[in-house]
Design a protein around this motif. Structure first.
Motif, short mmCIF file in Angstrom:
data_model
loop_
_atom_site.label_atom_id
_atom_site.label_comp_id
_atom_site.label_asym_id
_atom_site.label_seq_id
_atom_site.Cartn_x
_atom_site.Cartn_y
_atom_site.Cartn_z
N ALA A 41 0.82 -1.27 -0.12
CA ALA A 41 -0.11 -0.24 0.15
C ALA A 41 0.99 1.16 0.03
O ALA A 41 0.63 2.27 -0.57
CB ALA A 41 -0.93 -0.02 1.20
N ASP A 42 1.68 1.31 0.73
CA ASP A 42 2.88 2.24 0.86
C ASP A 42 4.14 2.06 0.02
O ASP A 42 4.68 0.89 0.34
CB ASP A 42 3.20 2.83 2.31
CG ASP A 42 2.23 3.16 3.17
OD1 ASP A 42 1.30 3.96 2.85
OD2 ASP A 42 1.97 2.48 4.19
N ALA A 43 4.33 2.71 -0.82
CA ALA A 43 5.45 2.48 -1.79
C ALA A 43 6.73 3.14 -1.38
O ALA A 43 6.94 4.14 -1.10
CB ALA A 43 5.29 3.15 -3.23
N PHE A 44 7.83 2.27 -1.46
CA PHE A 44 9.30 2.49 -1.17
C PHE A 44 9.58 3.12 0.22
O PHE A 44 9.60 4.23 0.22
CB PHE A 44 9.81 3.67 -2.46
CG PHE A 44 9.26 3.18 -3.64
CD1 PHE A 44 9.95 2.06 -4.14
CD2 PHE A 44 8.73 4.13 -4.57
CE1 PHE A 44 9.48 1.66 -5.65
CE2 PHE A 44 8.68 3.90 -5.98
CZ PHE A 44 8.86 2.65 -6.39
N PRO A 45 9.67 2.06 0.92
CA PRO A 45 10.30 2.73 2.37
C PRO A 45 11.75 3.35 2.25
O PRO A 45 12.48 2.75 1.71
CB PRO A 45 10.37 1.14 3.28
CG PRO A 45 10.69 0.31 2.16
CD PRO A 45 9.77 0.62 1.00
N ILE A 46 11.68 4.17 3.26
CA ILE A 46 13.01 5.11 3.32
C ILE A 46 13.52 4.82 4.73
O ILE A 46 12.93 4.74 5.74
CB ILE A 46 12.76 6.63 3.22
CG1 ILE A 46 11.92 6.97 1.82
CG2 ILE A 46 14.26 7.47 3.32
CD1 ILE A 46 11.77 8.44 1.84
N ARG A 47 14.71 4.57 4.70
CA ARG A 47 15.54 4.35 5.89
C ARG A 47 16.78 5.29 6.06
O ARG A 47 17.57 5.50 4.89
CB ARG A 47 15.72 2.89 6.40
CG ARG A 47 14.79 2.14 6.44
CD ARG A 47 14.94 0.72 6.44
NE ARG A 47 13.93 -0.21 7.07
CZ ARG A 47 13.34 -0.86 5.75
NH1 ARG A 47 13.49 -0.58 4.50
NH2 ARG A 47 12.25 -1.97 6.20
N THR A 48 17.22 5.65 7.18
CA THR A 48 18.39 6.44 7.22
C THR A 48 19.39 5.67 8.29
O THR A 48 19.02 4.94 9.37
CB THR A 48 18.00 7.90 7.89
OG1 THR A 48 17.57 7.63 9.13
CG2 THR A 48 17.02 8.75 7.08
#
Length: 478
Positions: A217-224
């Protein structure tokens, strides 16, 4: 001086405690699972001791490190005892490791005179050498995959810095490693959840990673991350309410790049007409919020287009590189390059074929490009063969101009090993310390997810190499 001691015979049966005088002058004892600081007044400096993955420790001490008061050192000697081995540290601690000659430690101190990153390689008694020293101290990070090659009556190992120590007798290679001031140790995977096709950049003090999300449902998780090893979630490129209206599903292979004064996320998605296409979205921050430009950047009604990457040449001109999805229709899979406008949001000029799948090891696919400029060359890293099995690997080609012609290396740079199958789709990142690393995915043991790995790139004679990678044991931090 109070001592903290880990005791093992042939197998570990528990943690032992040693009683004595604390560093701060107070008597005390270290209980199993506690950090072994003194119970008296803290000293002005401490040493963080990180243990390699073979370290023997109990469930009450889940961390792979201890913090000790004062400056703690180790001479590098690894003592075998039965089927295990141990080191004796300067404060009397005695960590044990599973296996002979298995001691690997990292010592990081905030005390005065703390060294820059240095590796101490201590050789076993069969080492063939002149002089009296049994070790070498080397600037930077040096490691070994524990392979021992027999040659005539002797044997040798190849270290990551191309050193080749010889030992008397067959299978006689024995070395221990201590890393001082290198920031500790890590072990792959650095992200033990599904993170296929990681796109990673360094952005002013932190690393930004984003991964394929498929039909979520949510596209392309971002991590730092600040160190490429410990990662925190930072949202999504496209939360469900912000997905592009032209795209339906199959959100693959995202990358976030700084283009001029804004950030651009390049990605693959399936167009509403059914064709895989390349899109772009912009933001003022690397973690968003991102706004799609409202149309595909690359769309072909006759062929899917996927796996976009961005780079800037040494003159400041910008380029997009991507793959034609020919393998989906039984055709070749050329990787194309084309110049971009200054804002990175439109193509200019004509596209040029950079490489295609024409080597045996590549099978029916080349894909997942990433381009870096270094020492007069442009290096095109790419993946080849079947992503779902052990044939998948990473190769590299180089050229003196951004759009080629490119010449391929004779063999893949990164291949499957026992423990990691199908390494591929890598991002090449230069760290603030000046080293190069690759962040990539490989299948976990259950073959249920492609998890994220990090390993060093070594540049040799004009080509990149990744010695002893994918790594399966502890390494010094990138």
């Amino acid at each position: 001086m109070k001592m903290h001691q880990r005791i093992a015979a042939l197998t570990l049966v528990g943690l032992a405690m040693v009683f004595g005088q604390g560093c701060g002058g107070e008597p005390g004892e270290v209980q199993s699972g506690e950090s072994p600081r003194s119970t008296g007044a803290a000293l002005a400096c401490t040493t963080r001791i990180t243990y390699g993955n073979a370290w023997i420790h109990g469930a009450g001490h889940p961390d792979m490190f201890d913090v000790a008061d004062g400056s703690v050192t180790w001479d590098g000697r690894c003592v075998n005892e039965g089927t295990n081995s141990y080191a004796v540290l300067s404060n009397g601690w005695k960590p044990y490791f599973t296996g002979n000659n298995a001691c690997v430690l990292a010592m990081d101190t905030n005390c005065a005179g703390a060294p820059a990153c240095t590796s101490r390689i201590t050789y076993g008694p069969a080492w063939i050498h002149s002089g009296t020293n049994t070790y070498d101290d080397v600037g930077g990070r040096v490691f070994w995959d524990r392979a021992c090659v027999n040659e005539s009556l002797n044997s040798y190992s190849l270290l990551s810095n191309d050193w080749k120590p010889y030992f008397t007798g067959s299978n006689a290679c024995a070395m221990s490693f201590m890393y001082s001031g290198c920031g500790g140790l890590y072990q792959n995977p650095v992200l033990n959840v599904d993170c296929a096709d990681p796109g990673v950049i360094f952005d002013g003090g932190r690393y930004i990673a984003t991964c394929t999300s498929g039909g979520a449902a949510d596209a392309f998780p971002i991590r730092t991350s600040t160190d490429l090893v410990n990662w925190s979630s930072a949202g999504f490129i496209f939360p469900s309410a912000r997905k592009p209206t032209w795209a339906s599903t199959d959100f693959w292979a995202p990358e976030i790049h700084l283009v001029g004064t804004q950030y651009v996320a390049y990605f693959t998605a399936r167009h509403t007409d059914g064709k895989l296409s390349i899109g772009a979205a912009t933001a003022t921050s690397a973690v968003g919020p991102f706004t799609d430009i409202g149309r595909p950047l690359v769309h072909d009604t006759t062929m899917g287009m996927i796996d976009a990457t961005f780079f800037t040449d040494t003159t400041g001109r910008k380029y997009l590189v991507w793959k034609a999805d020919g393998n989906a229709v039984g055709q070749k899979t050329p990787i194309y390059g084309q110049e971009l406008s200054a804002d990175g949001l439109s193509l200019i000029g004509s596209r040029v074929q950079l490489i295609t799948n024409d080597r045996t090891w590549e099978g029916g696919v080349v894909e997942a490009p990433w381009v870096v400029a270094r020492d007069g060359y442009y290096y095109l890293f790419y993946s080849g063969n079947a992503y779902y099995n052990s044939t998948y690997a990473i190769g590299v080609a180089r050229a003196t101009s951004p759009l080629g012609p490119y010449t391929k290396a004779s063999a893949p740079t990164l291949k499957s090993v026992t423990g990691w199958e199908g390494p591929g789709h890598g991002s090449v990142v230069n760290t603030p310390a000046g080293s190069s690393v690759m962040v990539y995915h490989a299948w976990n043991a259950g073959h249920t997810a492609r998890v994220m790995l990090v390993d060093a790139i070594i540049w040799r004679s004009g080509w990149p190499a990744m010695p002893e990678a994918p790594s399966v044991s502890s390494r010094p931090m990138p």
